[in-house]
Design an enzyme around this catalytic site. Sequence first.
Site, PDB file in Angstrom:
ATOM      1  N   ILE A  42      68.151  27.020  74.213  1.00 43.48           N
ATOM      2  CA  ILE A  42      68.546  26.199  73.483  1.00 43.48           C
ATOM      3  C   ILE A  42      67.117  25.704  72.832  1.00 43.48           C
ATOM      4  CG2 ILE A  42      68.417  24.110  74.715  1.00 43.48           C
ATOM      5  CD1 ILE A  42      71.497  23.264  73.525  1.00 43.48           C
ATOM      6  N   LYS A  43      66.454  25.308  73.606  1.00 46.09           N
ATOM      7  CA  LYS A  43      64.939  25.225  72.806  1.00 46.09           C
ATOM      8  C   LYS A  43      64.851  25.402  71.390  1.00 46.09           C
ATOM      9  CE  LYS A  43      64.477  22.253  76.064  1.00 46.09           C
ATOM     10  NZ  LYS A  43      64.171  20.697  75.104  1.00 46.09           N
ATOM     11  N   ASP A  44      65.406  27.074  71.152  1.00 45.55           N
ATOM     12  CA  ASP A  44      65.013  27.668  69.122  1.00 45.55           C
ATOM     13  C   ASP A  44      65.763  26.889  68.382  1.00 45.55           C
ATOM     14  OD1 ASP A  44      63.880  29.572  70.867  1.00 45.55           O
ATOM     15  OD2 ASP A  44      65.080  30.757  70.286  1.00 45.55           O
ATOM     16  N   ALA A  47      63.353  23.694  67.926  1.00 45.01           N
ATOM     17  CA  ALA A  47      62.425  24.401  67.717  1.00 45.01           C
ATOM     18  C   ALA A  47      62.067  24.456  66.129  1.00 45.01           C
ATOM     19  CB  ALA A  47      61.815  24.990  68.548  1.00 45.01           C
TER      20      ALA A  47
END
Length: 453
Positions: A42-44, A47
């Site tokens: 999910i960090k995409d 980011a």
Amino acid sequence: MWYNNILETIGNTPLVKLNKIVQDIPATVLAKIETTNPGNSIKDRMAIKMIQDAEADGRLKPGGTIIEGTSGNTGMGLAIAAVIKGYKCIFTTTDKQSKEKVDALRAFGAEVIVCPTNVEPEDPRSYYSVSSRLEKEVKNAWKPNQYDNLSNTEAHYEQTGPEIWEQTEGKITHLLVGVGTGGTISGTGRYLKEKNPAIKVWGIDTYGSVFKKYKETGIFDKNEIYPYITEGIGEDFLPQNVDFSVIDHFEKVTDKDAALMTREIARKEGIFVGNSAGAAIAGLMQLKDKLGPDDVLVVIFHDHGSRYMGKMFNDDWLRERGFLKDDKLTAKSILSQRERQEIVTLDNEKSLLEAINTMKTLNISQLPVTQYEKVVGKITESEILHALLDNPSAKSAPINSVMTQSFPFVDLNTSIDKISSLINKENSAVLVEDESGKFEIITQYDIITAISE
């Protein structure tokens, strides 16, 4: 239809109904599978949002270097974006993070600096402090600071929240999220509560983290802080992205329950996800009495299981921490099958002649060597023989001139398979610390005896 680059594939992840693992829960439980993002987490989402916002206001300039403290997933999103947009990356992380995460970041050309976990955030050795220092030292550098950068929260307000609302056709009643930086739960939760204020937002915390007590009492209690194993959730400080007004309740989950549930998700649902997903489902089990048949709960599955192959999906790693019990022999059961054997050691400044006499008297072929009562090496018959053949007068030389690397150390829960793999030409035994804190030695003969009984 095609995409112009991999960044355009971020988001629009599937929502999947869970079945076997939640069969005792009366509600409908849906998992938001964030592993389909290009960086498998999910960090995409946040980011790329942090980068876009920094580009827009000039904080990140062409050819710049992105410097961030990250447990791996945010770094992956930043690294992928950096490849496409032409930036360099330097990441700091902690030594509790899985090797797979660090290796993945390096695969995208990032430099990774591993820092100690068990230090205060303000300690110059911490991964927060090191990244802040590098930001000042490296020319044309930008630090996203995922913890306090509110673009993190905005990414989920703009993307994750609307996706869940549309995918559930507005029927969601509960959101369950593991809380680390706080961006996912705060942004998603804020959007959903704007759509329906009755929606409950539950955060999953871990023991050793400060979130739950701070939410319930308003007290930041440093006594709550201690090292923990669970990755991706919990903190020892209060990130600005954690909006406590959005979160209705925090539930703490143990390292053991989180680790074992991570494995159960794969075995019961066929979904290969990471440690924070295991913590979330373990927390859900603790909260199941608060749910009814008309409820629709969405749980976020943050990242992919491939980043935890050396940890939660490794039986020996689990056994060494007492998380996994099975019928295989362990160091403890091997020791229990023989009489107590007080380990004999020699100080590293004793002579080879004293080592020879000790071995002869006790009819043993190897000895652990100590310095200040700590094991620092070993000496064997063959090593003494080679030393004397090279120099017959070496009998008076100290052991430390001949000793080699110590026998490997294992704990009582280490499996017989792992112990056997450690015994080879270089190591004829392993050392184990028993429940009273004393050391014992396990040899190949002990393993053969245990198996044959």
